[in-house]
Design an enzyme around this catalytic site. Structure first.
Site, PDB file in Angstrom:
ATOM      1  N   GLY A 111       0.824  -1.217   0.000  1.00  0.00           N
ATOM      2  CA  GLY A 111       0.000   0.000   0.000  1.00  0.00           C
ATOM      3  C   GLY A 111       0.851   1.257   0.000  1.00  0.00           C
ATOM      4  CB  SER A 160       2.835  -3.728  -3.732  1.00  0.00           C
ATOM      5  OG  SER A 160       2.477  -2.427  -4.075  1.00  0.00           O
ATOM      6  CE1 TYR A 161       6.727   2.097   0.839  1.00  0.00           C
ATOM      7  CE2 TYR A 161       5.921   1.026   2.830  1.00  0.00           C
ATOM      8  CZ  TYR A 161       6.717   1.968   2.213  1.00  0.00           C
ATOM      9  OH  TYR A 161       7.524   2.788   2.973  1.00  0.00           O
ATOM     10  CG  ASP A 164       3.113  -3.303 -11.851  1.00  0.00           C
ATOM     11  OD1 ASP A 164       2.271  -2.388 -11.942  1.00  0.00           O
ATOM     12  OD2 ASP A 164       3.838  -3.467 -10.854  1.00  0.00           O
ATOM     13  CG  HIS A 181       1.137  -4.176  -8.622  1.00  0.00           C
ATOM     14  ND1 HIS A 181       2.400  -3.627  -8.619  1.00  0.00           N
ATOM     15  CD2 HIS A 181       0.663  -4.021  -7.358  1.00  0.00           C
ATOM     16  CE1 HIS A 181       2.670  -3.151  -7.407  1.00  0.00           C
ATOM     17  NE2 HIS A 181       1.635  -3.389  -6.630  1.00  0.00           N
TER      18      HIS A 181
END
Length: 467
Positions: A96, A192-193, A389, A441
Site C-alpha cells: 500500500g 508492492s510496498y 505492471d 502487479h
C-alpha cells in the site's frame, strides 16, 4: 492514481472509519486471558459462509503486539493439507502502504478461495499456495483490514520502523500460540510496498536470531514481487517503462527524466508535478497495474468477451475482485466466522486504509543495504516481477538489482510452463530474479498457475524449469 505520491502504488481508497477504534477498545475490555495453545483452538475456523468443502485447517484471530497502545494485528492461517505436511510456514504481506493482506493476497491472489461476484459465496483456487506451504496472511500495520489500535494517533503516525517491530512482536507471540510451528522452515513473502515490509522484517528476524542455537523462528529467506526497492531506481525504471511501452510521449519522458529523477519522492518540483499530471492524462483510462487488461469500470457487458480480447488471460481473471471482497468481508456472519470485529460494532471494512497510507511516516529511500546484509548472511532471496505492471515495473526491479553489483551465476534464460515461455530468469550470487510474462502487479491474480510454479521452485531453491 496519485502519480506524484512517494509510492505510486494505490488508487484512491475510502478512509478506514474511526468506529474501528471503538470496536478495538470494546474488544480489549472484553478480552479474557487464555493460555496460548488454548487460544489456538479458539481461533480455529469451522467453516466460512459460502465456503466449499476443504481438506485443510484454518485459523484466524488477533495477536496483541503492543499492550500499552492497544495494538492488535489480525491474522488468517491457511494450513497445507495433511498429505503435504510437514510443509514450510510462509508469512504473506501486502503493501500500500495501508492495504489488507486478507483483501488481496488471501482473496484474489494466492489464497485457497476466490469470491464470486455475488459477494456471498466462495470457490476454490486450484493454484493456491497452501497446496505446498502453510500460509499466514497478516493485516499490517494496525488500522489496516481487521487489525486495530486503541490509540487513535497510531493511525496517522504509522511508518516502516513501527510496522516491522509490530510484525516481529506478532511473530513471537504467534509462535507461542502455535508451538507446533517452532523450528519449522519459515519464509516471508509479499509484493508492492511490502518490498519495504519484507526485507525490513527479515532483517529484524535475522538479527534477533543471532546467537540463538535453535531459534523458534527458523527463518530461511524471503520472496518479493513487483517490489518497491530503491527510490531512485524505481523512478528511473518506471518512467522508462512508461515510455518504452508507448504510454507517454517523448517530450513527457524527457521532462520526467530531467525534473523527477532526484528527490521527487520528498519534494517534487512544480515541473515534475506537471509532468506527472501530463503522463497521467496521456495514459488515459487504463489499469496501470495491468496495462493490457480492461479496468473494472469498463468491463460491464464486455466481461464475457474478456478471453476473446486477451486469449492468454485465464478465464478466472476478473478485474472487479475488490468489489466482491468489500461485500463479503462486511457480512456480519463472515466476520463472526473469522473471529474478527468480535464486539459486533458495525463498521465499514475496506481493502485499504487511506488514513494510514496518506499519513505514512518514516520510509528509507532504499532497501538495497538490507539486501546486501542478508545476501552476505546466506539467506535465500528471490525477486519476481510481472512484466505488464506500470506501477512498480520490471525495469525498476532490474535497475535495483543491477545496483547490487552481484556476480551472475546463470545468465538470462527463458523458463517454461507446458512448453510455453512462462517468463525469464537470471541467477546471481545470493539472489534469483524471475519474471512472469503477461502478469500485472499482482502476479498470482493474473498468472495463478505460473505463480505457483514460481513458489514451488522458490521453496526448493531450484532454478526455474528450462524445458
Amino acid at each position: 492514481m496519485e502519480f506524484a505520491s512517494r509510492y505510486l502504488l494505490r488508487p484512491s481508497r475510502i478512509c478506514f472509519p474511526l468506529l474501528l477504534l471503538l470496536a478495538a477498545a470494546a474488544a480489549a475490555a472484553a478480552a479474557v486471558a487464555v493460555p496460548p495453545v488454548a487460544q489456538q483452538e479458539q481461533d480455529r475456523i469451522g467453516r466460512l459462509p459460502g465456503q466449499p468443502h476443504v481438506d485443510f485447517a484454518q485459523y484466524a484471530g488477533y495477536v496483541t503486539v503492543n499492550a500499552s497502545a492497544g495494538r492488535a494485528l489480525f491474522y488468517w492461517l491457511v494450513e497445507a493439507p495433511a498429505s503435504a505436511q510437514p510443509a514450510p510456514l510462509v508469512l504473506w504481506l501486502n503493501g500500500g502502504p495501508g492495504c489488507s493482506s486478507v483483501a488481496y493476497g488471501a482473496s484474489e491472489e494466492l489464497g485457497p478461495f476466490r469470491i464470486h461476484s455475488d459477494g456471498m459465496t466462495l470457490y476454490l483456487n486450484p493454484h493456491a499456495w497452501n497446496r505446498v506451504a502453510n500460509v499466514l496472511f497478516l493485516d499490517s500495520p494496525a488500522g489496516v483490514g481487521f487489525s486495530y489500535t486503541n490509540t487513535s494517533s497510531d493511525l496517522i503516525t504509522s511508518g516502516d520502523h513501527r510496522t516491522a517491530v509490530d510484525a516481529y512482536n506478532f511473530l513471537v507471540n504467534w509462535f507461542e500460540r502455535f508451538p507446533q510451528y517452532k523450528q519449522r522452515e519459515f519464509y516471508i513473502a509479499g509484493e508492492s510496498y511490502a518490498g519495504h515490509y519484507v526485507p525490513q522484517l527479515s532483517q529484524l528476524v535475522y538479527e534477533k536470531n543471532i546467537g540463538i542455537q535453535n531459534p523458534a523462528i527458523n527463518f530461511k529467506g524471503f520472496l518479493v514481487g513487483n517490489a518497491v526497492t530503491d527510490d531512485y531506481h524505481d523512478y528511473v525504471g518506471t518512467f522508462e517503462y512508461w515510455w518504452t511501452h508507448g504510454l507517454i510521449s517523448d517530450s513527457t519522458y524527457r521532462i520526467l527524466r530531467i525534473h523527477c529523477d532526484n528527490e521527487v519522492s520528498e519534494h517534487p518540483s512544480g515541473a515534475c508535478m506537471q509532468a506527472l499530471e501530463t503522463a497521467d492524462a496521456e495514459m488515459g483510462n487504463i489499469d496501470p497495474y495491468s496495462i493490457y487488461t480492461l479496468p473494472c469500470n469498463d468491463t460491464g457487458s464486455l466481461r464475457r468477451n474478456l478471453r476473446g480480447h486477451y486469449p492468454w488471460m485465464s478465464r478466472a481473471y476478473d478485474p472487479c475482485t475488490e468489489r466482491y471482497s468489500k461485500m463479503y468481508y462486511n457480512h456480519p456472519e463472515v466476520q463472526k466466522a473469522l473471529h474478527a470485529n468480535t464486539t459486533g460494532i458495525p463498521y465499514l471494512w475496506d481493502t485499504c486504509s487511506d488514513t494510514v497510507g496518506n499519513n505514512w511516516g518514516d520510509a528509507p529511500k532504499s532497501m538495497l543495504p538490507i539486501y546486501q546484509e542478508l545476501i552476505s548472511a546466506g539467506l535465500k532471496i528471490w525477486v519476481f516481477s510481472g512484466d505488464t505492471d506500470s506501477v512498480v515495473p520490471l525495469t525498476a526491479t532490474r535497475y535495483s538489482i543491477d545496483a547490487l553489483k552481484l556476480k551472475t551465476v546463470k545468465n538470462w534464460y527463458p523458463w517454461y510452463d507446458h512448453g510455453k515461455v512462462g517468463g525469464w530468469s537470471q541467477i546471481y550470487g545470493g539472489l534469483t530474479l524471475v519474471t512472469v510474462t503477461g502478469a500485472g502487479h499482482e502476479v498470482p491474480l493474473h498468472r495463478p498457475r505460473q505463480a505457483l510454479i514460481l513458489f514451488r521452485h522458490f521453496l526448493k531453491n531450484k532454478p526455474m524449469p528450462e524445458s
